[in-house]
Scaffold this active site. Structure first.
Site, mmCIF file in Angstrom:
data_model
loop_
_atom_site.group_PDB
_atom_site.id
_atom_site.type_symbol
_atom_site.label_atom_id
_atom_site.label_comp_id
_atom_site.label_asym_id
_atom_site.label_seq_id
_atom_site.Cartn_x
_atom_site.Cartn_y
_atom_site.Cartn_z
ATOM 1 N NE ARG A 216 -2.893 -1.844 2.883
ATOM 2 C CZ ARG A 216 -3.729 -2.281 3.813
ATOM 3 N NH1 ARG A 216 -4.926 -1.783 3.910
ATOM 4 N NH2 ARG A 216 -3.365 -3.232 4.639
ATOM 5 C CE LYS B 86 -13.636 3.360 1.233
ATOM 6 N NZ LYS B 86 -12.826 2.146 1.141
ATOM 7 N NE ARG C 243 -9.926 8.882 3.396
ATOM 8 C CZ ARG C 243 -10.207 8.243 4.521
ATOM 9 N NH1 ARG C 243 -10.536 8.920 5.604
ATOM 10 N NH2 ARG C 243 -10.175 6.928 4.585
ATOM 11 C CG ASP D 251 -12.647 -4.609 -0.989
ATOM 12 O OD1 ASP D 251 -12.044 -4.175 -1.987
ATOM 13 O OD2 ASP D 251 -12.832 -3.929 0.040
ATOM 14 C CB SER E 19 -7.046 -4.258 6.470
ATOM 15 O OG SER E 19 -6.098 -4.020 7.475
ATOM 16 C CB THR E 20 -9.760 -2.117 10.023
ATOM 17 O OG1 THR E 20 -10.520 -1.477 8.977
ATOM 18 C CG2 THR E 20 -8.372 -1.534 10.077
ATOM 19 N N GLY E 21 -11.641 -4.348 8.428
ATOM 20 C CA GLY E 21 -13.032 -4.792 8.234
ATOM 21 C C GLY E 21 -14.012 -3.638 8.141
ATOM 22 N N GLY E 22 -13.529 -2.405 8.369
ATOM 23 C CA GLY E 22 -14.419 -1.242 8.357
ATOM 24 C C GLY E 22 -15.217 -1.125 7.061
ATOM 25 C CB THR E 23 -14.150 -1.315 3.514
ATOM 26 O OG1 THR E 23 -13.076 -0.421 3.792
ATOM 27 C CG2 THR E 23 -14.740 -1.047 2.161
HETATM 28 C C1 R5P Z 1 -9.413 -0.089 -0.521
HETATM 29 O O1 R5P Z 1 -8.834 0.531 -1.435
HETATM 30 C C2 R5P Z 1 -9.398 -1.570 -0.516
HETATM 31 O O2 R5P Z 1 -9.960 -2.071 -1.714
HETATM 32 C C3 R5P Z 1 -10.147 -2.164 0.666
HETATM 33 O O3 R5P Z 1 -11.522 -1.846 0.563
HETATM 34 C C4 R5P Z 1 -9.627 -1.654 1.988
HETATM 35 O O4 R5P Z 1 -8.226 -1.667 2.023
HETATM 36 C C5 R5P Z 1 -10.183 -2.499 3.112
HETATM 37 O O5 R5P Z 1 -9.647 -2.062 4.316
HETATM 38 P P1 R5P Z 1 -10.439 -2.203 5.664
HETATM 39 O O6 R5P Z 1 -10.812 -3.643 5.857
HETATM 40 O O7 R5P Z 1 -9.446 -1.715 6.699
HETATM 41 O O8 R5P Z 1 -11.644 -1.312 5.605
#
Ligand code: R5P
Length: 287
Positions: free
Chosen positions: A91, A184, A186, A210, A214-218
């Site tokens: 990233r 989406k 920001r 996706d 990672s954090t699952g927030g998305t």
């Molecule tokens: C964003 O560009 C990626 O495609 C993922 O949606 C994002 O990295 C997911 O991250 P997280 O699980 O922290 O929301």
């Protein structure tokens, strides 16, 4: 031909070995008294095509990967293929602010010192490929995901952002269903506004696809919005299941099923990428 597994990729290593009918080399792993890592490849890989399979996710994983590359190279193999199912640090593929490193360049160039080629899966950004002097192949995983979901009566496939739209369009056309993305935006450093496209989601089976969780927030935000619109079953799928801070536990409360591939080996890895890796190697090594 030999496969050398890093401790992050035993399953994919075994699957590749079974596809290529070759051996997985033993590796001795110990710690020196001061806790530095000690590694030793047991099998004789001199003159062999060697695949080193492992991720560069955590800092220890990177050290292990680089040490194993050196251990292999010292044995004078015929070739080294660096198979990195999850290319961590990808990233940071460019400098966002002065004073920052370009992390993905650092690891690409480090691997270049040893390997004849690099194979990875769904890199965060293809800019990283340009940092390599040896062939660097980024595999897209569509077919194994399609096969997994083809009998699940999915009505829509949706990407949580526009960056993943091409992926869901491809999946939608294979499954013969519409594909959408969530807009989406920001708003500031802590707020992201997500807007669903206008559709009838009531009683529908929806696949959220996706590249990475990672954090699952998305995924959680997307799943919550779809549930509010009356979706019946929500399937969450990503190529890479990082699950930072055990986010899987929270995601499970929002979705009916959580599935990832085995680029990172987790209990949700119902889809394997080993067939796609093997396919990409077919004409490059002697089997
Ligand atoms: C964003 O560009 C990626 O495609 C993922 O949606 C994002 O990295 C997911 O991250 P997280 O699980 O922290 O929301």
């Amino acid at each position: 031909m030999y496969i050398v597994p890093s401790s992050t990729a035993y399953n994919v290593s075994r699957k590749l070995a079974s596809i290529f009918s070759c051996n997985v080399s033993g590796v001795v792993r110990k710690r020196f008294p001061d806790n530095e890592m000690y590694l030793k490849i047991i099998d004789d890989v001199k003159g062999e095509d060697v695949l080193l399979v492992g991720n560069t996710r955590g800092d220890q994983d990177i050290i292990e990967y680089l040490l194993l590359l050196d251990a292999i190279k010292e044995e004078e193999p015929k070739s080294i293929t660096a198979v990195v199912p999850f290319f961590g640090y990808a990233r940071q593929h460019m400098r966002y602010n002065n004073g920052e490193p370009v992390s993905s360049k650092v690891f690409t160039q480090a691997i270049n010192q040893y390997a004849d080629r690099i194979i990875t899966v769904e890199l965060h950004d293809e800019q990283t490929l340009n940092y390599s002097k040896v062939p660097f192949i980024d595999i897209k995983i569509i077919n194994p995901i399609y096969k997994y979901f083809m009998d699940k009566n999915i009505d829509f496939v949706i990407s949580p952002d526009d960056g993943g739209y091409e992926r869901v369009k491809l999946m939608g056309s294979k499954l013969g269903i519409p594909a959408y993305y969530i807009d989406k935006k920001r708003i500031d450093s802590t707020t992201v506004k997500m807007t669903l496209p206008e559709e009838d989601y009531k009683d529908k089976n929806i696949l959220i696809l996706d590249d990475i969780i990672s954090t699952g927030g998305t995924i959680i935000k997307a799943a919550g919005m779809l549930k509010d619109k009356g979706a019946r079953n929500i399937y969450a799928c990503a190529i890479h299941g990082v699950f930072a801070n055990n986010s899987n536990e929270k995601i499970e409360r929002y979705v009916n099923e959580l599935t990832v591939t085995d680029t990172i080996e987790t209990k949700y890895s119902n889809i394997t990428i080993s067939g796609e890796i093997a396919e990409s190697l077919k004409d490059k090594i002697s089997i």
